[in-house]
Every structure is written in C-alpha cells, then in structure tokens.
Enzyme design. Structure first.
Site, PDB file in Angstrom:
ATOM      1  CG  HIS A 195       0.314   8.937  -6.812  1.00 51.82           C
ATOM      2  ND1 HIS A 195      -0.786   9.279  -6.066  1.00 51.82           N
ATOM      3  CD2 HIS A 195       0.137   9.558  -8.005  1.00 51.82           C
ATOM      4  CE1 HIS A 195      -1.596  10.048  -6.776  1.00 51.82           C
ATOM      5  NE2 HIS A 195      -1.049  10.248  -7.970  1.00 51.82           N
ATOM      6  CG  HIS A 218      -1.794   1.186   1.353  1.00 46.56           C
ATOM      7  ND1 HIS A 218      -3.111   1.187   0.962  1.00 46.56           N
ATOM      8  CD2 HIS A 218      -1.553   2.450   1.833  1.00 46.56           C
ATOM      9  CE1 HIS A 218      -3.638   2.385   1.183  1.00 46.56           C
ATOM     10  NE2 HIS A 218      -2.705   3.165   1.714  1.00 46.56           N
ATOM     11  CD  GLU A 219       1.582   3.776   3.598  1.00 50.81           C
ATOM     12  OE1 GLU A 219       1.886   4.816   2.970  1.00 50.81           O
ATOM     13  OE2 GLU A 219       0.511   3.669   4.226  1.00 50.81           O
ATOM     14  CG  HIS A 253       0.298   6.286  -0.674  1.00 49.49           C
ATOM     15  ND1 HIS A 253      -0.707   7.004  -1.279  1.00 49.49           N
ATOM     16  CD2 HIS A 253      -0.267   5.728   0.444  1.00 49.49           C
ATOM     17  CE1 HIS A 253      -1.828   6.891  -0.572  1.00 49.49           C
ATOM     18  NE2 HIS A 253      -1.585   6.119   0.471  1.00 49.49           N
TER      19      HIS A 253
END
Length: 694
Positions: free
Chosen positions: A489, A482-483, A486
């Site tokens: 991104h 998940h991180e 990010h």
C-alpha cells in the site's frame, strides 16, 4: 557514532540529508544525542515555513497555500522518520528518554501551528471558493481534507478552548509514550525460564531451538526461555503438556501493563479516557468515538456497534459449542477442571487434529521464513509486476535488517523496502508497517521532483540458531503477508501530494490492502511452490493442503470472540461522556462491559486494556480497533473479484486493484475507491461466511 553538537542550528548532516545506498540514512553515523538538536532545528524550520505561508501578501491560491503546506516540514519528516522507526524497532534507554522528552514538545509544536495568525483563514478562503478554483479531483480532495483536518484540530475554536485543547493533546502525547514504554518494559523483563527436560514436555525441536536462542539473547546460555513474543508464547500454549507452566506463561502474557508502580498502565488509561472525552466535547462531539468515526467509512458508533454485535452474537454461540467440545477432551484426558484460558489453545489443537486429521505440526516442516518471504514477493511480482533485489551493503540500524530495491517491469525503481523480521529486547512486540519517507510527485527540497517511498515491515519472529532455517507457523505466515500488504500500500502509492499518499486513508479502509493480501497465502499454486520441506525440498502434499484448508473453519468462535470483545471494550471506553469518563476505573469498566456481553470464561480479550497498545499507545486505533473487522467485510468481498475472474492472478483485476486500492491513497473517498474496483459495496455476509459464522 556521530558527535552530539548540542545546538539547535548545527546538526548532524546524516539526519538532514540521507547519504546511504538507495537514499537510506547512514545509521552508523547517527548517535542518540543527535536527535534533540535535529528536532530543534527541524521544528524551527517548519514553523518558519508555516509562518511564511500565513504571511504571504499575495491572495491565497492552491499553489501558494495548499501546495506550500504539502512541501513544508521536509526536514522534520526526515528527522522523525529516523527517530520513530528506531524507538519502535531498536530502542534503548537514551532513545526512550528522548522519546519522553520529545512527545510533549512535538504536541506543543502542532498546537502552535494551528494558531498561526492567518494560516487557517487562507485555507478556509480557498475551501469556501473550492467550486470555482478549477482544481482537478485530486487537488480538490487535498483541499477538502486539509480544511477538515484543521477544523478537527480546533481551528474554529476560540483562543481559550484552543489553549485547553493544546494542553489535552500534550498530556495525551506524554501518556501514550508512557503506555507504550511500560508495555515494552514488561515484555523485556518477562521470560519464563525452563531448565529441565520435564519443563519442555510436548515441545517440538523447532520451538525448543527458538526458545534456546531467546534464552541465549538474555544471557541464559543452556536454558530455554518462553518470551512474550507471539511466535514463542502461542506455540508454547498450544503444545506444552505442562499445564502449570502454561498457566504461568499465560498469566504473565495477560498481565502486561499492570506492574505496580511507575509501569502500571491502569492509571494511564483512566486519564487518557477522560482527556479524550474532554477533547471530543471541546470539538462539539458527544463522545470521543463520535469524533474519531466522523471521517471514516463507518461514520457513527451505532454503525460500528451494529457490525460488532452481529458478529459477537454468532461468535459467542459458536465459542460455547467449542467450549463444550474442549471440555469433553479435558474429561477424556482424565481431568476434572474447567477449560481455562491457558488450556484453550492446547485442547483446541487436539480437537482440530481429531476432527480434520490435521495437526499444525504436520505443516510446520514445510514453512520457513525465507520461503514465505519469497512467496510474498512472488505474489507481488505476479500481481503487480514488481521485482525485489536485495542490497546487501545497504545502511541498516541492526544487523538483522534487510533492504530490497523494488523495481517495475522496465527496471525503474518503485520503492525501497526495509525488512526487520526478528524479535529482540530492543523492539516492541507485534508486527507493523511504517516508512522512512512516503511517495509524492511535487517538487522536493533537494532540487528535484517527487519522492520514492522507503517502506518498513517490522515483525517479531523467533530467531533460529545460526545457519538454520527459521521455522514459522501458518499464523506467522499470515502475519508476514498481512504486513507486506500494508507495505505494498505504501510502495505502490501513485499520487501527487504527500498528505494523501500510501496508507494515509481512513482507519477502517487501511486494513483492506493488508487483509486482502493474506488471501494469496493460501492460493494452492503459491503454497505448492513455496511451502517445501526444509530438509528435503519436497513440496507440501495436496492432501495435506486440503486438510489444512478444511481446518481453517475450526476455532472461529474463539478467534472472533477474543477480537470482538476487544473492539467492543474499545468502543465502550470511547463512547463515554466527559462526566462518565471522569471517574472511570479501567479494570472495573472492562469487567462490566465483558459481564454485559456474557463473555465466555474460558476466553479473554485478545488485548486487555493495560496492554492494548493499538488503542492507548498513541491515538492510532483508539475507537478504531473495529476497523480490522470493517476491512474484513471489504477484503472477503474483494477477493471474490479474482474468484469470479477464474484466476487469482487475473491481470485485468490486478490492474484495477493496483489503481484503485493499492495506488490511490486518499485521493478518492474510500467508498468511491472500493466501488471503482469492485463495482459495488459489500455486505457483512461475505465476512460471516469467511469466518464460518454464517
């Protein structure tokens, strides 16, 4: 450590010009006392730059106003990049004192920027002429977002209202810092010390080792500590057969932020809720939720409540079924107590093992932190052509921190990735992505053009004894992916202007790249390659994978109830009018909202109000915790694009994903960006199916 110069004009050059490998700061040459003079100089420089833009005698143009705004404040950005990353990931008493002192100063600075004579007038003049300026789509988007940001910050208010807004923002900044530091203090102070073999009943060797390492870090050699890090307390609550100790650990976890006296966050929340409602009213909104949602995909509180209520009703019904199943297990074990919150994880694991013939302990020997890091990197290589080369001599702020040079297929640098994986008392809990600097392609202040992003992942995994691999759970692995989503991104950002780079997108879109990336963790080819036994190197068996995948449908009522309750309480606080918010009692209000929802007694909010840092440690997710669910609607549908292509690494789909989701920042409206990738907007059906609530 660098010497504190004590002046605003003579600052440590290591803060101003980062001279470490890969353009990182040399943290060993920066002292805690260097930040105050650095901020003073940076704020003065930024104010001078902004006044120069406002006082420019030439008519406003996109170049001399908007691009100039984009370039302004580079020194402040660098100083802030070092300081705020340290205060989150490796703080101390001196830095916390600086944080408390600086928070209101920075708030006053941004309020003063707003009132510079002529500045907004130049922006507004360009905005009114925007259709005739011949701007490309990205430049037009930056102009529109800049104008809206100033309006939402009070640029159109009268002088008295601007002054009141500045006072509110300053006080909110101070309160947000206090809230965060109070939670960190409780987490740092709390550790349930286990001293006997009986205290360790039911705990596997890997968890015992992590707890021993945590105890040693707290100078409790030879003992075991249950800390409030999720990577320790959640497995403890799942596996410990000592109900009395589970209750003590759970209650300490749930009570963060309620230590009487200076560390009590309840009065902090009461004041923040009131001030936020007042702020929204000043800006012409009926509630703070209406203000915050005005520039998101959701648009209105009613739209958010519709989604949350749809999920809540189905999740609550499923959770009540799950409660009945766990109650039967309690009785079968010879007990007559109800299922309490500290019982849920323990009996849910037993129920899952019975129903699916699956136990998390079967998977854990195949999961280690280093292998899952490799899996996250390899997935990015297969999707986006990235290569990750570790730089062992890079400048870092703690010995545990790792640095990677991120390269494209030509060997050109795309980004620098900083990874800080392990829990320690100097780090706040949770997991997050941040940056030291973002990407852009305009002229920089060092005589060149553009800027390479330096992106950070911070987590709180329990450290293993020296020389041993770090065992993690599937939930830990999902957090890692998940991180890293990010982080991608930020790293893959491909825009011209700094203000729209990377994760500078609407709050309910920002979780899409991260939640979507989690899907690749459970792609069979990824697990078969990287989920290997730590002792033998044997790949995880397909039969175990099948059981694990089937078991993912389990306990979804519980998971969605604890999340959705938190999101609904967040929205309820921030839907209050100024009159209603003026006398709110946070805990009574929380209890009232949960009573109206008929919250199951055996489940609590994932984040109770006094430690709801997403919402009250700053403004980030206030009236925005729902965004994980909103993005969940998007990510469930987005991964279907790869399923429809017949390949989780389909090159054409991955190229569109990179261009429109990971690379475009806020250069496009989020709905337009999603449609450019997927061809349509999703409905909640995909989320309900993913969460086994359909």
């Amino acid at each position: 450590m660098a010497k504190d110069t004590g002046t605003a004009t003579s600052i440590n050059p290591e803060i101003a010009v980062w001279s470490g490998p890969l353009g990182l700061p040399r943290f060993d040459r920066i002292g805690d006392g260097d930040f105050r003079p650095a901020f003073a100089a940076a704020l003065d420089a930024h104010m001078a730059e902004m006044r120069a833009i406002a006082d420019n005698p030439d008519p406003p143009s996109f170049a001399n106003t908007i691009v100039a705004l984009e370039r302004a404040g580079s020194l402040l950005t660098r100083v802030s990049g070092v300081f705020w990353n340290l205060t989150g990931a490796h703080t101390n008493d001196a830095l916390q004192a600086e944080e408390r002192a600086l928070s209101p100063v920075l708030s006053r600075h941004w309020s003063a920027i707003l009132t510079i004579d002529g500045l907004f007038q130049r922006i507004d003049a360009l905005y009114q002429q925007r259709a005739t300026l011949g701007l490309d789509a990205e430049a037009l988007r930056v102009l529109e977002l800049t104008w809206k940001s100033y309006v939402r910050s009070g640029a159109k208010l009268g002088a008295a209202d601007q002054q009141r807004l500045a006072e509110i923002n300053e006080r909110l900044a101070t309160l947000g810092t206090a809230f965060s530091q109070n939670v960190l203090a409780d987490e740092k102070a709390c550790a349930l010390v286990l001293e006997t073999e009986a205290d360790l009943a039911g705990l596997p060797a890997s968890l015992r080792a992590a707890m021993a390492a945590a105890a040693t870090e707290r100078s409790l050699d030879g003992k075991h500590a249950v800390t409030l890090s999720r990577s320790i307390i959640e497995p403890f609550l799942t596996l410990s057969t000592r109900r009395d100790l589970r209750e003590r650990a759970f209650n300490a976890w749930a009570a963060r932020g309620t230590t009487p006296g200076e560390r009590d966050n309840r009065p902090v929340v009461a004041e923040m809720v009131k001030l936020r409602a007042d702020k929204a009213a000043l800006l012409g909104y009926g509630s703070f939720a209406a203000f915050k949602l005005d520039d998101t995909m959701a648009k209105t509180p009613d739209n958010v409540r519709e989604l949350l209520t749809t999920v809540w009703e189905r999740a609550k019904a499923r959770a009540l079924e799950e409660t009945a199943e766990l109650s039967q297990l309690v009785q079968d074990a010879g007990h007559n107590h109800a299922v309490a919150p500290w019982d849920w994880r323990f009996y849910a694991e037993k129920a899952r093992a019975a129903r699916y013939e699956f136990n998390e302990a079967e998977v854990k020997p195949y999961l280690s932190l280093d292998k899952m890091i490799d899996a996250a990197f390899d997935t990015a290589t297969r999707l986006f052509g990235l290569a990750f080369q570790e730089v062992p001599d890079a400048a870092v702020y703690h010995p545990d921190v790792r640095v990677f040079d991120v390269l494209d297929t030509t060997g050109a640098r795309v980004a620098v990735f900083v990874a800080d994986y392990f829990a320690r008392p100097s780090k706040r809990s949770g997991a997050w992505m941040s940056s030291f600097q973002g990407q852009h392609r305009i002229a920089n202040d060092r005589g060149g053009v553009g800027q390479t992003p330096i992106i950070v992942n911070v987590m709180n995994f329990a450290k293993a004894p020296a020389g041993q691999p770090v065992p993690i759970t599937m939930e830990d692995a999902r957090t890692l992916f998940h991180e890293f989503g990010h982080a991608l991104h930020g790293m893959l950002s491909d825009v011209t202007y700094p203000s729209i780079a990377g994760t500078s997108v609407s709050r309910d879109f920002v979780e899409l790249p991260s939640q979507l990336y989690e899907h690749w963790l459970t792609v069979p080819s990824v697990l078969q390659r990287f989920a290997v036994r730590r002792d033998t190197g044997e790949a995880i068996p397909q039969a175990l994978l099948d059981k694990m995948q089937a078991a993912r449908a389990f306990n979804k009522g519980f998971a969605n109830v604890e999340f959705t309750a938190s999101a609904l309480v967040d929205m309820a606080f921030h839907a209050l009018s100024p009159e209603a918010a003026a006398s709110v009692d946070p805990m009574a209000f929380q209890a009232s909202v949960l009573a109206d929802l008929e919250m199951p007694e055996s489940i609590v909010m994932r984040h109770a109000t006094p430690h709801f840092t997403h919402v009250f440690a700053g403004d980030g997710y206030s009236a925005g915790y729902y965004s994980y669910m909103w993005s969940g609607v998007l990510d469930a549908d987005a991964f279907q694009a790869f399923t429809e292509a017949g390949d989780p690494f389909d090159p054409a789909t991955a190229a569109k994903l990179r261009q429109h989701i990971y690379g475009s920042g806020a250069s496009m409206d989020p709905e337009a960006a999603y449609i450019a990738f997927r061809g349509k907007l999703p409905t909640a059906d995909a989320l309900l199916q993913k969460e086994n609530l359909a």
